[in-house]
Design an enzyme around this catalytic site. Structure first.
Site, short mmCIF file in Angstrom:
data_model
loop_
_atom_site.label_atom_id
_atom_site.label_comp_id
_atom_site.label_asym_id
_atom_site.label_seq_id
_atom_site.Cartn_x
_atom_site.Cartn_y
_atom_site.Cartn_z
N ARG A 236 43.61 49.83 33.41
CA ARG A 236 44.23 49.82 34.74
C ARG A 236 43.28 50.56 35.68
O ARG A 236 42.59 51.50 35.28
CB ARG A 236 45.57 50.55 34.73
N HIS A 284 40.89 41.24 37.65
CA HIS A 284 42.03 41.54 36.78
C HIS A 284 42.47 40.28 36.00
O HIS A 284 43.64 39.90 36.00
CB HIS A 284 43.21 42.11 37.58
#
Ligand code: NAP
Ligand code: GLV
Length: 321
Positions: A236, A284
């Site tokens: 993350r 991502h």
């Protein structure tokens, strides 16, 4: 008997998070169960027993008085954990082979890219420069994986199979064949000191936020043929202190990085990471959550729950993952 209904609350903004696509898949796999895609003016909140969510609006789940289980449609639950009004119910995260395999592909791809000097070779091609550098074997490189969970363990095994020296760091002690296992704060230092390529697959929690800072990155082993350590972060964005990471890339503490995740997503156009010569940016998409595999997984978990069996991959709220 009527089966408890399932509500879908999906806010992704990318192709694989198309809410309609998820609704079609859930309709297929949830035979005899009503599936509502929110917002839906027809919905009776009392009918909802299950919610399958990705980044729902904060507070939205509190509307369902008869909710029994919340299914997060991804592996990381950090967005849900940030919602103080999240009902105190079992929360299940994704842990399926489809997603794991995708992440392993990504980690192997980018470890190999740095090991095989792809940044240098692509720049050489752009400049029409035929100038191969000496190439070392995989066994000369030690890859350290922070987060030896579902994803980290599979990636570790694949890298081990390619001949890299592989280690992993987790909270609790592990035993993975062929992988040097470190755990806990006390063993972070020796783990870092022998790592040439650092792969981060940690969850984002109160304990791990900004763990990838200058202090940590400066403790990586600089003595490999790579010349300087490399970071691959597919966990993350909140795991990395971006100002310090950039400084490390600029002053040579780090030789290069592959970054799939960022503190602000989409990555703003003025971010220096976009154009940094030693950074590979991906949007991502290291491991997409696939509606086919995940809708089946959620439907199976609901069947298990209704048969009185334990839910799998339930999140420990205290740990935050
Ligand atoms: P997981 O199975 O829960 O594994 C998490 C690992 O991190 C475990 O080994 C855990 O240690 C370790 N860990 C957590 N907190 C720690 C701490 N404070 N100190 C040391 N180790 C710690 O999770 P997963 O399924 O592998 O997924 C990992 C993360 O990948 C997700 O949370 C998500 O953020 C990210 N992800 C990204 C993408 C993408 O496309 N970029 C896709 C999927 C997932 P223990 O084993 O001891 O508990
Ligand atoms: C994606 O980032 C996930 O957490 O599954």
């Amino acid at each position: 008997m009527t089966k408890g209904a399932l509500a879908l609350l999906i806010h992704g903004g990318t192709d694989n998070w198309s809410p309609q696509r998820w609704k079609r898949r859930f309709d297929d796999v949830c035979a005899g169960r009503r599936v509502f895609l929110l917002p839906d003016p027809e919905i009776d909140p009392a009918e909802i027993h299950y919610a399958a969510v990705w980044k729902p609006v904060q507070g939205a789940l509190a509307a369902f008085a008869n909710l029994r289980v919340i299914f997060n449609l991804g592996a990381g639950v950090d967005a849900l954990m940030a919602d103080a009004s999240l009902p105190d119910l079992p929360l299940v995260r994704v842990a399926v082979d489809d997603l794991t395999g995708r992440m392993t592909e990504y980690v192997v791809l980018h470890v190999l890219a740095h090991h095989r000097q792809e940044i240098y070779l692509r720049a050489s091609q752009r400049e029409k420069r035929w100038a191969p550098k000496q190439q070392w074997p995989a066994s000369a490189i030690s890859v350290g994986i922070m987060g030896l969970g579902k994803l980290g363990t599979d990636a570790a095994r694949a890298l081990n199979g390619l001949g890299f020296r592989v280690s992993g760091w987790s909270r609790a002690a592990k035993n993975v064949t062929g992988v040097a296992c470190f755990h806990g704060k006390d063993q972070l230092e020796p783990f870092l000191r022998q790592t040439h390529i650092l792969v981060c697959l940690l969850p984002l929690t109160a304990e791990t936020r900004h763990v990838l800072d200058k202090s940590l990155l400066s403790r990586l082993d600089r003595t490999s043929p790579l010349g300087a350590p490399v970071l691959i972060n597919a966990g993350r964005g909140g795991l990395q202190n971006e100002a310090e990471l950039l400084a490390c890339l600029n002053d040579g503490t780090l030789g290069a990085a592959t970054l799939d995740v960022f503190e602000t997503e989409p990555l703003p156009p003025d971010s220096p990471f976009w154009t940094h010569p030693n950074v590979i940016v991906t949007p991502h998409n290291a491991a997409d959550t696939d509606p086919d595999a995940i809708s089946r997984y959620v439907a199976d978990q609901i069947e298990r729950f209704e048969a009185g069996l334990a839910l799998q991959n339930a999140v420990d709220r205290g740990r935050g993952y």
